[in-house]
Design an enzyme around this catalytic site. Sequence first.
Site, PDB file in Angstrom:
ATOM      1  NE  ARG A 116      11.125  35.091 -14.428  1.00 44.39           N
ATOM      2  CZ  ARG A 116      12.055  35.997 -14.124  1.00 44.39           C
ATOM      3  NH1 ARG A 116      12.710  36.610 -15.095  1.00 44.39           N
ATOM      4  NH2 ARG A 116      12.321  36.293 -12.874  1.00 44.39           N
TER       5      ARG A 116
ATOM      6  CE  LYS B  23      14.245  29.015  -4.911  1.00 47.08           C
ATOM      7  NZ  LYS B  23      14.440  30.357  -5.459  1.00 47.08           N
TER       8      LYS B  23
END
Length: 580
Positions: free
Chosen positions: A438, A361
């Site tokens: 996920r 990030k």
Amino acid sequence: MVATVVVSLATSLLASSGSHSSSSTTLFFTKLRPSSGLRFSFAVAPLCSRRAKFMAHTIARATLGLTQPANIEHPRISFAAKEIDVAEWKGDILAVGVTEKDMTKDENSKFQNSILKKLDGLLGGLLAEASSEEDFTGKAGQSTVLRLPGLGSKRVGLIGLGQSVSSPAAFRGLGEAVAAAAKTAQASSVAVVLASSEGLSNESRLITASAIASGTVLGIYEDNRYKSESKKPQLKSVDILGLGTGPDLEKKLKYAEDVSSAIIFGRELVNSPANVLTPAALAVEASKIASLYSDVISATILSAEQCKELKMGSYLGVAAASANPPHFIHLCYKPPSGPIKAKLALVGKGLTFDSGGYNIKTGVGCSIEIMKTDMGGSAAVLGAAKALGQIKPPGVEVHFIVASCENMISGTGMRPGDIITASNGKTIEVNNTDAEGRLTLADALVYACNQGVEKIVDLATLTGACIVALGPSIAGVFTPSDNLAKEVFEASEVSGEKFWRMPLEESYWESMKSGVADMVNTGGRQGGAITAALFLKQFVDEKVQWMHIDLAGPVWNDKKRVATGFGISTLVEWVLKNSS
């Protein structure tokens, strides 16, 4: 064949921070080999308090930065429902919840509302005069507290509810405003009354009283565990006037206390920094819930090796880069007696820190500094477990499942382009290591289905796309089941939390197809929250009703820089609906 293996939780905890100690809490893992696969369970062996304190102290010393949260006792507020004349109530603040209609005055500038008219008469017209000077009209968010002689209370507060009020969220806001007024005035006793409560049904009165109590508890609470100095709130008692009395109301106020306590617990989990709340520490918090409510909740904590035996390659791929080992958490609630009518599972994303992995990030808006919040789904699930352990609803079995780990960067970590295999045999080409939540949920959902449940709700801080779509205060809901959607939205009407149903557009799955594996783990930028939900759908048995809740926005209050505890209240309400 049954084999028993003894492992040390303390060793696991200390190994995750690079330290070792002979102090340990013994866990007994029983490994069974039934034809359907592997199952593991443990029971925590009791330790003397001195040894447990030594272990906790040793673990705290090993924490990066030597940070140890202070053990601050939560404020205890006594709530009571009373039917007395508001003018006769004695205490620090009499808080009156008023709508804009309640503030209507006649041609002589006198209140027309009966309660306000009575109070103003006893105060010699000063209440009407002061409200005009303060330009208080009863709009939502307005409040004014006046110190006026002539009543049993030292102060009178007017708190605006807007044009009309009927939602639990508005009454929770009233409780929060009462808490703010009590903090400012250093009040120890408060009474709350609605200027207009005549039209409320008996059920509405119960929900209203509960919402006011919950708002007051959550409003008075501040997480000061990591501050060197903190003020202790003075509020000790709150009387709720004019909404009735009796055992049903007392039970509802106790319910509000239980759920509020769970929300505070969830907030503290999310607020805790990643150098304190590691996957191992989260597992300890889950185990404490099972220990505290051992009559109805059992705990199973799986190690990385045990997850490997269960073929959880998707989850373990995410965990591979971190020095802090993963801990797969499974709590199970069973009622103390009676038949089981429904089997449910709550699955929460449990990334105690998300660096993004090799797709790190970076840049403005990446929010890496608040990636401790990436376990907000697990906080909702464990908070619900805590509340249900106190409430003990009959007729329902609930599984609370968290695949906890960190998403870090190292030579052992998952790379873009790697292909990993989930526990249901499906293969995933990792085209973005920052779409890791996920991947952990995939194996958690397969595990949940294997528990024989009929309905699953998963909660995750899954996508920034959902925040772009719905903003910071609304969670996105994805489900192919209209019945399950109806149940959860009815629960949210009671909790006051905001959800919005989103489409599961199957045609978008085209963007998730891989040339070399069954699927990739992320599609394009467009419809990112939808494709994330479609990915999760691949790991849910078609016979199971399933819902995905993306709470990336409402899990965190960016203005106050603190967690909200979002989702807990709605989950508890949903379980209770299935219980009844």
